[in-house]
Design a protein around this motif. Structure first.
Motif, short mmCIF file in Angstrom:
data_model
loop_
_atom_site.label_atom_id
_atom_site.label_comp_id
_atom_site.label_asym_id
_atom_site.label_seq_id
_atom_site.Cartn_x
_atom_site.Cartn_y
_atom_site.Cartn_z
N PHE A 1 43.58 52.75 17.09
CA PHE A 1 44.11 53.66 16.07
C PHE A 1 45.25 54.50 16.63
CE2 PHE A 1 44.24 57.60 13.67
CZ PHE A 1 44.40 57.10 12.39
N SER A 2 45.10 54.94 17.87
CA SER A 2 46.11 55.85 18.43
C SER A 2 47.30 55.10 19.02
CB SER A 2 45.47 56.71 19.53
OG SER A 2 45.25 55.93 20.69
N GLY A 3 47.13 53.80 19.22
CA GLY A 3 48.19 53.03 19.87
C GLY A 3 48.07 53.02 21.39
N GLU A 4 47.18 53.85 21.93
CA GLU A 4 46.95 53.86 23.37
C GLU A 4 46.05 52.68 23.77
OE1 GLU A 4 46.59 58.60 24.20
OE2 GLU A 4 45.28 57.73 22.70
N LYS A 5 46.05 52.37 25.05
CA LYS A 5 45.16 51.31 25.56
C LYS A 5 43.78 51.94 25.78
CE LYS A 5 45.30 47.45 28.79
NZ LYS A 5 46.03 46.83 29.91
N TRP A 6 42.79 51.45 25.07
CA TRP A 6 41.45 52.07 25.13
C TRP A 6 40.44 51.23 25.91
CZ3 TRP A 6 40.10 54.43 19.62
CH2 TRP A 6 40.85 55.61 19.45
N PHE A 7 40.84 50.04 26.35
CA PHE A 7 39.88 49.16 27.02
C PHE A 7 40.55 48.42 28.15
CE2 PHE A 7 37.68 44.91 27.13
CZ PHE A 7 36.52 45.38 27.73
N THR A 8 40.02 48.57 29.36
CA THR A 8 40.51 47.79 30.48
C THR A 8 39.33 47.19 31.24
OG1 THR A 8 40.55 49.74 31.90
CG2 THR A 8 42.61 49.17 30.82
N VAL A 9 39.56 46.06 31.86
CA VAL A 9 38.53 45.34 32.62
C VAL A 9 39.02 45.16 34.05
CG1 VAL A 9 37.21 43.21 32.82
CG2 VAL A 9 37.83 44.07 30.56
N GLU A 10 38.16 45.51 34.99
CA GLU A 10 38.47 45.33 36.41
C GLU A 10 37.44 44.38 37.01
OE1 GLU A 10 38.58 48.10 40.48
OE2 GLU A 10 37.86 48.92 38.59
N ASN A 11 37.90 43.28 37.57
CA ASN A 11 36.97 42.36 38.23
C ASN A 11 36.63 42.93 39.61
OD1 ASN A 11 36.98 39.62 40.22
ND2 ASN A 11 35.58 39.66 38.49
N ILE A 12 35.34 43.27 39.80
CA ILE A 12 34.97 43.92 41.07
C ILE A 12 34.24 42.98 42.03
CG2 ILE A 12 35.03 46.29 40.22
CD1 ILE A 12 32.02 46.19 39.81
N VAL A 13 33.67 41.90 41.50
CA VAL A 13 33.04 40.88 42.36
C VAL A 13 33.45 39.53 41.78
CG1 VAL A 13 30.88 39.98 43.32
CG2 VAL A 13 31.06 42.42 42.80
N ASN A 14 33.90 38.62 42.66
CA ASN A 14 34.48 37.37 42.17
C ASN A 14 33.79 36.15 42.76
OD1 ASN A 14 36.73 35.10 42.58
ND2 ASN A 14 37.11 36.25 40.69
N PHE A 15 33.53 35.17 41.90
CA PHE A 15 32.75 34.01 42.32
C PHE A 15 33.41 33.23 43.46
CE2 PHE A 15 30.68 29.87 42.02
CZ PHE A 15 29.36 30.24 41.86
N ALA A 16 34.71 33.09 43.39
CA ALA A 16 35.41 32.30 44.42
C ALA A 16 35.16 32.88 45.81
CB ALA A 16 36.90 32.26 44.11
N LYS A 17 35.08 34.20 45.87
CA LYS A 17 34.90 34.85 47.17
C LYS A 17 33.43 35.18 47.43
CE LYS A 17 36.49 39.13 49.47
NZ LYS A 17 35.38 40.06 49.15
N ASP A 18 32.74 35.68 46.38
CA ASP A 18 31.41 36.27 46.58
C ASP A 18 30.27 35.46 45.95
OD1 ASP A 18 32.66 38.76 47.67
OD2 ASP A 18 33.39 38.95 45.62
N LYS A 19 30.60 34.40 45.24
CA LYS A 19 29.60 33.58 44.54
C LYS A 19 28.88 34.35 43.42
CE LYS A 19 30.49 29.99 47.00
NZ LYS A 19 31.45 29.06 46.35
N VAL A 20 29.48 35.43 42.97
CA VAL A 20 28.99 36.19 41.80
C VAL A 20 30.24 36.70 41.07
CG1 VAL A 20 27.74 38.26 41.04
CG2 VAL A 20 26.84 36.92 42.95
N ASN A 21 30.18 36.76 39.73
CA ASN A 21 31.23 37.41 38.94
C ASN A 21 30.69 38.69 38.33
OD1 ASN A 21 33.52 35.52 39.00
ND2 ASN A 21 32.16 34.11 37.89
N LEU A 22 31.47 39.76 38.39
CA LEU A 22 31.04 41.06 37.87
C LEU A 22 32.28 41.90 37.56
CD1 LEU A 22 28.37 42.75 37.53
CD2 LEU A 22 28.77 43.62 39.83
N ASN A 23 32.27 42.53 36.38
CA ASN A 23 33.41 43.35 35.98
C ASN A 23 32.98 44.78 35.68
OD1 ASN A 23 35.12 40.98 35.83
ND2 ASN A 23 34.12 40.52 33.88
#
Lengths: 277, 277
Positions: B66-88
């Motif tokens: 509604f405001s035009g601002e970005k209200w949702f961001t996702v950061e990948n903090i654990v990655n399968f290629a490196k850690d064998k788990v995916n988590l955001n």
């Protein structure tokens, strides 16, 4: 399709993803699926309910987490006293509170939360109570024999169901036993036995597994093995963790509604779990 | 209880909060409520369904706000290629994507998301299609006459329902028209007319209102007035915004499941909305 007994996640994943792209979902014939637009699912039979039960814990800053880290914080960014509106911003690791695990959580290319078909979000619940045993031994597991004992009382697990462990842990959220970390940082909480999920994959038609603890695996596997997470999520199936209020529903006959936010690429998400009776 | 026609939010809020504390929910007699544990709700009549329809947009970084601002961001903090788990980790303003507005969003002391009774989370849906008019005029509003025209075709609004505006905007998520901001930064999107919500509060038994736009109000009110938000949420009732896929359900006869995360103190939250047919 993979042959019965195939536990290779790559094979299972590739097959299920291919089927999803074609509009096919478990429990729905290919012809019927082809006739339905995306986001629509026909049930095998009409479902009726007259009562609903909330199976969700309230999530708050400091809700216990598997790792012991703080995974959820709330920042009030607009306040009614000053601005006549209330608005908060959450910072949230996807696996906080009562939540689902999508297949991609423990696989390279499994379904993310937004890809789980809605035919998987309302499913029969089979609740297996191992709370007496868990009260004696926090490292106990739900075994194939527990499945067989449930089936002896209730008949074969219903097609497409979610099998849920009631370990009694849902009553321990305010207690250190809930996360169950010992002096060495290892978790001691009940979970599924690896042979149980292998049996469910090979010999039953089950969509999901659920626990009232913070992990599908028993806590002692927290050192990094997570055999149940890899086997089950790697097979393209999903899990639900930290389910609440399990003593309020029967071991057979309830339907489970899993209200997971539809977030692109999510490995899971805080989920409103409600039983229909 | 407030007398019919009472629009004073303080009175309504105080009354409803008092009733909630006593275990009373709309559509449920006090005696029955007293017999039910917290988090359990009996329906007035058994509900049956044989099909489900997803009414939720997928949420992604850059989903219009509604405001035009970005209200949702996702950061990948654990990655399968490196850690064998995916988590955001998500950073999310509560009113992102398909979401509910809890009463406290526009009131000093209304219910937060976790306080909304589960008897409010499965309700009949009354869908009112004003898309032809909205295609001609993005500032059009759903009026009391639209309610009366719906009732002339379908009978009186069912007790405890959610009245949903289908403006056609649910098909515009990829289009600048969805947020509808003009060169001066004012939004032009359809919404409820203030007289409509005053009529629903005074003369009908309605639990929620929904829109397929980003605001319960018409966009032109974005300058700060928000009369519908203050009137409706201030009365202790809830809203649901950015509902998707509304052409896939009938104007009468569907049940709406609102899977809002149960977050303490939340003013709303990303909600999985599924229709039961």
């Amino acid at each position: 399709m993979c042959p019965p007994g195939c536990f290779h996640s790559i094979c299972e994943n590739a097959t299920r993803r291919g089927l999803l792209k074609a509009g096919f979902t478990l429990g729905l014939g290919a012809a019927a699926a082809a006739a339905l637009p995306v986001g629509k699912a026909a049930l095998a039979a009409p479902t009726s309910f007259s009562e609903t039960v909330d199976l969700s814990h309230a999530l708050f800053e400091g809700f216990p987490t598997f790792s012991g880290e703080k995974w959820f914080t709330v920042e009030n960014i607009v306040n009614f006293a000053k601005d006549k509106v209330n608005l908060n911003r959450w910072t949230l690791v996807e696996h906080s509170g009562t939540h689902m695990d999508a297949p991609i959580h423990f696989s390279a290319d499994g379904m993310s939360a937004d890809m789980i078909p809605i035919s998987d979000l309302i499913v029969p619940a089979a609740v297996i109570n191992i709370s007496a045993r868990a009260a004696e031994n926090a490292d106990t597991a739900l075994t194939p024999d527990d499945i067989k004992a449930w089936e002896a009382r209730n008949g074969r697990l219903p097609d497409g169901c979610c099998v849920i462990m009631n370990s009694g842990w849902h009553k321990l959220v305010g207690d250190a036993k809930f996360a169950g970390r010992d002096a060495e940082g290892k978790n001691h909480t009940p979970g599924f036995h690896i042979e149980t999920v292998q049996m469910l994959i090979a010999e039953r038609n089950v969509k999901g597994i659920g626990v009232d603890t913070l992990s599908l695996d028993t806590g002692l596997n927290s050192g990094g093995a997570f055999p149940v997470h890899y086997e089950w999520l790697g097979s393209g199936r999903w899990g639900v963790e930290a389910v609440a209020n399990l003593d309020a529903i029967p071991e057979s006959g309830a339907q489970l509604f899993l209200g997971i936010p539809k977030v692109k690429g999510a490995t899971g998400g805080p989920t409103r779990v409600i039983a229909l009776l």
